[in-house]
Design an enzyme around this catalytic site. Structure first.
Site, PDB file in Angstrom:
ATOM      1  N   SER A  97      64.674  12.173  19.591  1.00 32.26           N
ATOM      2  CA  SER A  97      64.820  13.730  19.483  1.00 32.26           C
ATOM      3  C   SER A  97      64.224  14.281  20.722  1.00 32.26           C
ATOM      4  CB  SER A  97      64.065  14.130  18.319  1.00 32.26           C
ATOM      5  OG  SER A  97      64.701  13.733  16.997  1.00 32.26           O
ATOM      6  N   LYS A 112      69.913  18.292  16.088  1.00 36.14           N
ATOM      7  CA  LYS A 112      68.650  18.141  15.542  1.00 36.14           C
ATOM      8  C   LYS A 112      67.829  19.039  15.877  1.00 36.14           C
ATOM      9  CE  LYS A 112      65.349  15.385  14.049  1.00 36.14           C
ATOM     10  NZ  LYS A 112      65.087  14.142  14.652  1.00 36.14           N
ATOM     11  N   LYS A 140      56.519  18.851  18.414  1.00 34.43           N
ATOM     12  CA  LYS A 140      57.386  18.580  19.710  1.00 34.43           C
ATOM     13  C   LYS A 140      58.774  19.338  19.326  1.00 34.43           C
ATOM     14  CE  LYS A 140      59.548  15.008  19.675  1.00 34.43           C
ATOM     15  NZ  LYS A 140      60.866  14.412  19.587  1.00 34.43           N
TER      16      LYS A 140
END
Length: 295
Positions: free
Chosen positions: A95, A170, A238
């Site tokens: 990701s 995502k 993140k």
């Protein structure tokens, strides 16, 4: 059946690779850590570098934590790019940044290979159960080749568009997950502070319109105080950074996403960066001076 290189055998990559090995694929593995013994015993071949894995395999899957790690795996010394030839496929299931993904794809395609960004949702539980949701961006021809491989690791596999679109999907997923964790945390905190049994409240809500997978799984974690990581707070931070950076670039506001990030930051400041992301509720509890339940 295509031969597969697999780079990154951590919490997620290890069970994902195991499913491919069980399905009969020849695997060529590389990682910074020792290769898991069960994979080697199952017939997987250890490679000294990403370059070697790419030379041996038809397709290379990368599953590492963040954008700089993907760049190093692909383009660093003895990286995947050095072992590619025409017709091979690189699949990044990490990701990472959608913008960086588009640049990585351009560089890989210049070498004659195809590039797919295929991040996943479902966490360690989904990786072990081969029930991951896989969101794929990139050329249709490469997706068609890799679809049977994805099906060995996931249950919901969708080709969402061109390179970068998988990563964008995502990021959208992580926005929804973070905000839903926050909503479940607030609801159970409210119920507990008001004197209700949060476990019974959760059970009742599971039968109504408020039901969700997060209420089911993470609501139970909040009540039972089980915050060992399935997906660490630092990794969700993140992902939300990617969302907020993207929002700035697009000139839009994501106010609730920013709040969720601040709650994660509060947890991290109290030593919780490695807690499961359901532990966001601890930030809410600290502000309320009240815990939903006792361990």
């Amino acid at each position: 059946m295509i031969d597969i290189g697999f780079i990154g055998l951590g919490t997620m990559g290890r069970p994902m690779a195991a499913h491919l090995l069980a399905a009969g694929h020849r695997l060529f593995l590389h990682d910074v850590a020792p290769i898991p013994q069960e994979l080697s015993a199952g017939g997987a071949i250890t490679c000294k570098s990403g370059r070697e894995a790419a030379q041996e395999a038809d397709a290379v899957i990368v599953m590492v934590p963040d954008t700089p790690h993907v760049e190093a795996v692909l383009f660093g010394k003895d990286g995947v790019a050095e072992g590619l030839s025409k017709g091979k496929i690189v699949v990044d299931m990490s990701s990472i940044s959608p913008l960086a993904t588009k640049e990585f794809a351009r560089r890989i395609e210049a070498l004659g290979a195809d590039y797919l960004d295929a991040p996943v949702s479902g966490g360690e539980v989904g990786a072990k159960a081969a029930s991951l949701t896989i969101m794929v961006g990139g050329p249709e021809r490469a997706f068609a080749t890799m679809k049977p491989v994805f099906d060995r690791m996931g249950k919901n596999v969708t080709h969402v568009g061109g390179n970068g679109d998988g990563q964008t999907t995502k990021v959208a997923n992580q926005i929804i997950v973070a905000l839903t964790i926050e909503a479940v945390g607030e609801a159970l905190l409210f119920a507990s502070k008001a004197g209700a049994d949060p476990a019974l409240v959760r059970q009742a809500l599971m039968g109504g319109f408020a039901s969700s997978r997060i209420l089911e799984v993470h609501g139970e974690r909040m009540v039972s105080r089980k915050f060992d990581p399935g997906f660490r707070i630092e990794l969700h931070q993140k992902d939300l950074n990617l969302a907020l950076e993207g929002a700035r670039a697009l000139g839009i506001a994501l106010p609730s996403t920013a709040v969720a990030q601040q709650l994660f930051s509060s947890c991290a400041a109290h030593g919780g960066k490695a807690w499961d992301h359901s532990a966001m509720v601890r930030a809410l509890e600290m502000m309320a001076s009240h815990e939903i339940a006792k361990a």
